[in-house]
Design an enzyme around this catalytic site. Sequence first.
Site, short mmCIF file in Angstrom:
data_model
loop_
_atom_site.label_atom_id
_atom_site.label_comp_id
_atom_site.label_asym_id
_atom_site.label_seq_id
_atom_site.Cartn_x
_atom_site.Cartn_y
_atom_site.Cartn_z
N GLY A 77 3.44 5.58 -3.05
CA GLY A 77 4.65 6.31 -3.44
C GLY A 77 4.79 6.42 -4.94
O GLY A 77 5.21 7.47 -5.47
N ALA B 106 0.84 -1.20 0.00
CA ALA B 106 0.00 0.00 0.00
C ALA B 106 0.88 1.25 0.00
O ALA B 106 0.64 2.20 -0.76
CB ALA B 106 -0.92 0.00 1.22
N ASP B 107 1.90 1.25 0.82
CA ASP B 107 2.85 2.38 0.83
C ASP B 107 3.57 2.52 -0.50
O ASP B 107 3.77 3.63 -1.00
CB ASP B 107 3.87 2.17 1.95
CG ASP B 107 3.37 2.62 3.30
OD1 ASP B 107 2.96 3.78 3.44
OD2 ASP B 107 3.38 1.80 4.24
N ILE B 108 4.01 1.40 -1.05
CA ILE B 108 4.80 1.46 -2.28
C ILE B 108 3.96 1.96 -3.44
O ILE B 108 4.40 2.83 -4.22
CB ILE B 108 5.41 0.07 -2.57
CG1 ILE B 108 6.48 -0.25 -1.53
CG2 ILE B 108 6.00 0.02 -3.99
CD1 ILE B 108 6.98 -1.66 -1.56
#
Length: 387
Positions: free
Chosen positions: A177, A172-174
């Site tokens: 980003g 989810a973070d990647i």
Amino acid sequence: MREKIAGLPLRGLRVLDLSRVLAGPFATMVLGDLGADVIKVEHPERGDDTRSWGPPFAGGEAAYFLAVNRNKRSVALDLKTEKGLGRVRELAGTADVLVENMRRGALARLGLGYETLKEKNPGLVYCSITGFGPGPDGNEPGYDFLVQARAGIMGITGWPDGPPTKVGVAVADIVCGLYAAVAILAALRRRSETGEGARIEVPLFESTLSWLANRAQEYLVSGVDAGRLGNAHPTIVPYQTFEASDRTFAVAVGNDAQFSRLCGAIGREDLIGDERYATNPGRVANREELTAELQKTFSCRKAEEWVRRIREVGVPCGPVNSLAGVFSDPHVLGCGILQEVDHPAAGTLGMLASPLLVDGERPPIRRPPPTLGEHTEGAGWESGGTG
């Protein structure tokens, strides 16, 4: 003088990185890989949270931090002091891009909000990574694990008779980003025509919803939730893992012609003539029977032989690797994505570089991940980076 890197498309671009942990640092690392001069601002004592996320450590540097902070410089500043805030304002005045992932409104209260900074730097592209976009939970923080749960990723990941499962990395973070990097580049493109900067917000939750992709659309069309399917695909068969006599391997049949070639390669021509399996919709409808037949055959030989046979007829197939297998894979070793860098604290490090190719060349790791505050002196406060 700003940093100049011949051949890289973002050379001469300055990015002020006020983010921490993963989504923001991943976005700024993508920009740094493409040539931008990324200045990472960290607390003088704690630094980025991920500096302490270990073990493992290399020379006191956490592997987690090392993974997402290549091609950056580190400046140690305390935003609770006037001196620290003043220096950040100076850097923001010379930056092309600012990236932050603090709680909504936190930087505005410090005099570092977009409306304030654009008065002196109207071309600034100001990107905020938030937990949730405007709406009922717009002020709530976002964490990858919780977002994977709430946005449905865990609900479609894992085995039907097992518990919901997160993806093995903080995807989810990647993905958030990556969306941030795309939005920043789009804003810079517009700025090249208008001279105006932009205020961008990239919410973690909505970014994660977007990569539900076909699973979301299938539910919206049918109202049916296929749930967790292990390593199988909801609408393509066979497209999953199988057990050979020694290990697991993956087969990805994308069309009817590939299915015929697969059956020929494994000596199961009888399946080609079975009308139940002639088309992909038929194979989906008869998934259990077909996969049982294939598994019966695959269990008789080693994975290496099946992978060789199936690849020879042009059907996608490969091993399920452990990390040891990944980093001994001939393509990984031969494509240039593994690079060695000299780190001031950790010594020689093997690191993954950018996956991108620019004019046929992989961008090098120009800078190892910085030590805390390594570039505080001589950061070029008024005139841009020193490279």
